[in-house]
Design a protein around this motif. Structure first.
Motif, mmCIF file in Angstrom:
data_model
loop_
_atom_site.group_PDB
_atom_site.id
_atom_site.type_symbol
_atom_site.label_atom_id
_atom_site.label_comp_id
_atom_site.label_asym_id
_atom_site.label_seq_id
_atom_site.Cartn_x
_atom_site.Cartn_y
_atom_site.Cartn_z
ATOM 1 N N PHE A 63 29.895 -31.018 76.735
ATOM 2 C CA PHE A 63 29.537 -29.743 76.586
ATOM 3 C C PHE A 63 28.230 -29.374 77.383
ATOM 4 O O PHE A 63 28.095 -28.279 77.671
ATOM 5 N N SER A 64 27.451 -30.061 77.311
ATOM 6 C CA SER A 64 26.089 -30.138 77.691
ATOM 7 C C SER A 64 25.874 -29.752 79.191
ATOM 8 O O SER A 64 25.223 -29.376 79.996
ATOM 9 N N LEU A 65 26.975 -30.556 79.813
ATOM 10 C CA LEU A 65 26.918 -30.629 81.499
ATOM 11 C C LEU A 65 27.864 -29.304 81.808
ATOM 12 O O LEU A 65 27.726 -29.171 83.054
ATOM 13 N N LEU A 66 28.580 -28.604 81.077
ATOM 14 C CA LEU A 66 29.097 -27.550 81.464
ATOM 15 C C LEU A 66 28.422 -26.055 81.397
ATOM 16 O O LEU A 66 27.352 -26.192 80.685
ATOM 17 N N ARG A 67 28.730 -25.220 81.998
ATOM 18 C CA ARG A 67 28.177 -23.928 82.061
ATOM 19 C C ARG A 67 28.365 -23.291 80.689
ATOM 20 O O ARG A 67 29.736 -23.518 79.955
ATOM 21 N N PRO A 68 27.651 -22.467 80.182
ATOM 22 C CA PRO A 68 27.561 -22.084 78.641
ATOM 23 C C PRO A 68 29.211 -21.431 78.420
ATOM 24 O O PRO A 68 29.801 -21.525 77.369
ATOM 25 N N ALA A 69 29.488 -20.426 79.514
ATOM 26 C CA ALA A 69 30.767 -19.715 79.303
ATOM 27 C C ALA A 69 31.956 -20.635 79.070
ATOM 28 O O ALA A 69 32.981 -20.481 78.359
ATOM 29 N N ARG A 70 31.787 -21.685 80.299
ATOM 30 C CA ARG A 70 33.060 -22.579 80.131
ATOM 31 C C ARG A 70 32.992 -23.732 78.979
ATOM 32 O O ARG A 70 33.841 -23.821 78.422
ATOM 33 N N ALA A 71 31.758 -24.116 78.257
ATOM 34 C CA ALA A 71 31.741 -24.926 77.201
ATOM 35 C C ALA A 71 32.182 -24.251 76.062
ATOM 36 O O ALA A 71 32.849 -24.646 75.333
ATOM 37 N N LEU A 72 31.784 -22.743 75.802
ATOM 38 C CA LEU A 72 32.240 -22.009 74.762
ATOM 39 C C LEU A 72 33.800 -21.789 74.991
ATOM 40 O O LEU A 72 34.644 -21.887 73.738
ATOM 41 N N ASP A 73 34.463 -21.548 76.125
ATOM 42 C CA ASP A 73 35.874 -21.305 76.239
ATOM 43 C C ASP A 73 36.436 -22.779 75.776
ATOM 44 O O ASP A 73 37.399 -22.837 75.103
ATOM 45 N N GLU A 74 36.040 -24.090 76.223
ATOM 46 C CA GLU A 74 36.782 -25.301 75.935
ATOM 47 C C GLU A 74 36.651 -25.539 74.440
ATOM 48 O O GLU A 74 37.533 -25.929 73.834
ATOM 49 N N ALA A 75 35.336 -25.402 74.036
ATOM 50 C CA ALA A 75 35.190 -25.628 72.497
ATOM 51 C C ALA A 75 36.202 -24.607 71.608
ATOM 52 O O ALA A 75 36.612 -25.255 70.608
ATOM 53 N N SER A 76 36.385 -23.587 72.100
ATOM 54 C CA SER A 76 37.298 -22.430 71.166
ATOM 55 C C SER A 76 38.679 -22.854 71.468
ATOM 56 O O SER A 76 39.509 -22.671 70.580
ATOM 57 N N ALA A 77 39.177 -23.605 72.437
ATOM 58 C CA ALA A 77 40.422 -23.756 72.536
ATOM 59 C C ALA A 77 41.021 -25.027 71.903
ATOM 60 O O ALA A 77 42.204 -25.509 71.719
ATOM 61 N N GLY A 78 40.176 -25.991 71.655
ATOM 62 C CA GLY A 78 40.553 -27.152 70.775
ATOM 63 C C GLY A 78 40.899 -28.326 71.741
ATOM 64 O O GLY A 78 40.982 -28.055 73.069
ATOM 65 N N ARG A 79 41.229 -29.432 71.487
ATOM 66 C CA ARG A 79 41.787 -30.298 72.253
ATOM 67 C C ARG A 79 43.222 -30.377 72.612
ATOM 68 O O ARG A 79 44.042 -29.980 71.466
ATOM 69 N N ARG A 80 43.670 -31.014 73.535
ATOM 70 C CA ARG A 80 45.059 -31.068 73.712
ATOM 71 C C ARG A 80 45.705 -32.133 72.692
ATOM 72 O O ARG A 80 44.934 -32.847 72.388
ATOM 73 N N GLY A 81 47.064 -32.278 72.852
ATOM 74 C CA GLY A 81 47.589 -33.186 71.795
ATOM 75 C C GLY A 81 47.583 -34.438 72.717
ATOM 76 O O GLY A 81 46.879 -34.822 73.438
ATOM 77 N N LEU A 82 48.584 -35.434 72.020
ATOM 78 C CA LEU A 82 48.504 -36.690 72.492
ATOM 79 C C LEU A 82 49.285 -36.816 74.144
ATOM 80 O O LEU A 82 48.509 -37.706 74.903
ATOM 81 N N GLY A 83 49.985 -35.980 74.618
ATOM 82 C CA GLY A 83 50.398 -35.899 75.702
ATOM 83 C C GLY A 83 51.694 -36.849 75.558
ATOM 84 O O GLY A 83 52.007 -37.486 74.905
ATOM 85 N N TRP A 84 52.355 -36.730 76.934
ATOM 86 C CA TRP A 84 53.704 -37.322 77.042
ATOM 87 C C TRP A 84 53.683 -38.861 77.242
ATOM 88 O O TRP A 84 54.472 -39.494 77.068
ATOM 89 N N LEU A 85 52.271 -39.303 77.798
ATOM 90 C CA LEU A 85 52.434 -40.902 78.041
ATOM 91 C C LEU A 85 51.634 -41.532 76.804
ATOM 92 O O LEU A 85 52.167 -42.601 76.280
ATOM 93 N N ARG A 86 50.777 -40.883 76.120
ATOM 94 C CA ARG A 86 49.782 -41.719 75.294
ATOM 95 C C ARG A 86 50.816 -41.903 73.783
ATOM 96 O O ARG A 86 50.531 -42.967 73.268
ATOM 97 N N GLY A 87 51.498 -40.940 73.594
ATOM 98 C CA GLY A 87 52.269 -41.226 72.314
ATOM 99 C C GLY A 87 53.259 -42.206 72.474
ATOM 100 O O GLY A 87 53.019 -43.295 71.586
ATOM 101 N N PRO A 88 54.218 -42.282 73.292
ATOM 102 C CA PRO A 88 55.033 -43.267 73.473
ATOM 103 C C PRO A 88 54.301 -44.839 73.688
ATOM 104 O O PRO A 88 54.771 -45.781 73.280
ATOM 105 N N LEU A 89 53.247 -44.754 74.327
ATOM 106 C CA LEU A 89 52.430 -46.030 74.534
ATOM 107 C C LEU A 89 51.989 -46.781 73.461
ATOM 108 O O LEU A 89 52.013 -47.689 73.035
ATOM 109 N N GLY A 90 51.446 -45.693 72.437
ATOM 110 C CA GLY A 90 50.847 -46.128 71.208
ATOM 111 C C GLY A 90 52.149 -46.742 70.284
ATOM 112 O O GLY A 90 51.753 -47.585 69.720
#
Length: 138
Positions: A63-90
């Motif tokens: 987050f320190s490498l992003l612009r402040p507005a973009r960092a706040l936007d990504e931090a508020s949105a949260g992380r994505r889920g496992l995804g369609w590939l990581r879940g079955p591989l696990g």
């Protein structure tokens, strides 16, 4: 409180019993003894502190490498889920580990140490068994 004391007493006794059973089964040489040392505690604490500090550094670095507005936007949105590939591989990795541990537990200790081998392999030809020159005993 008495339950906590009993649990602590059993927790200190369990590793010694586990070690003795492994020695009885021949997994550990009989000459090796079980000793509890206080050196493990500071080492474990140091590893925990260093890994926590590195995890915090890497989490904040993104987050320190992003612009402040973009960092706040990504931090508020949260992380994505496992995804369609990581879940079955696990799931495949966990199933493979379970299958391997069950297959090795059903073999003798000598065969399990060598890995899973269904049929004996033919010996290598004489020319293929030669050692390299740097490996020869003199």
């Amino acid at each position: 409180m008495s339950t906590g004391l009993a649990h602590s007493a059993l927790r200190g006794h369990r590793p010694a019993v586990w070690f003795a059973r492994m020695r009885d089964h021949g997994l550990i040489p009989a000459e090796v003894t079980y000793r509890i040392t206080w050196l493990a505690l500071p080492v474990c604490l140091a590893v925990a502190v260093v890994t926590s500090a590195l995890a915090a550094l890497f989490a904040s670095l993104r987050f320190s490498l992003l612009r402040p507005a973009r960092a706040l936007d990504e931090a508020s949105a949260g992380r994505r889920g496992l995804g369609w590939l990581r879940g079955p591989l696990g799931a495949v990795a966990v199933a493979g580990a379970c299958t391997l541990s069950v297959a090795l537990s059903k073999q003798s200790a000598d065969r399990a140490a060598q890995g899973i081998r269904r049929r004996p392999t033919a010996p290598a030809p004489r020319a293929a068994r030669r050692r390299p020159r740097w490996c020869s005993a003199r």
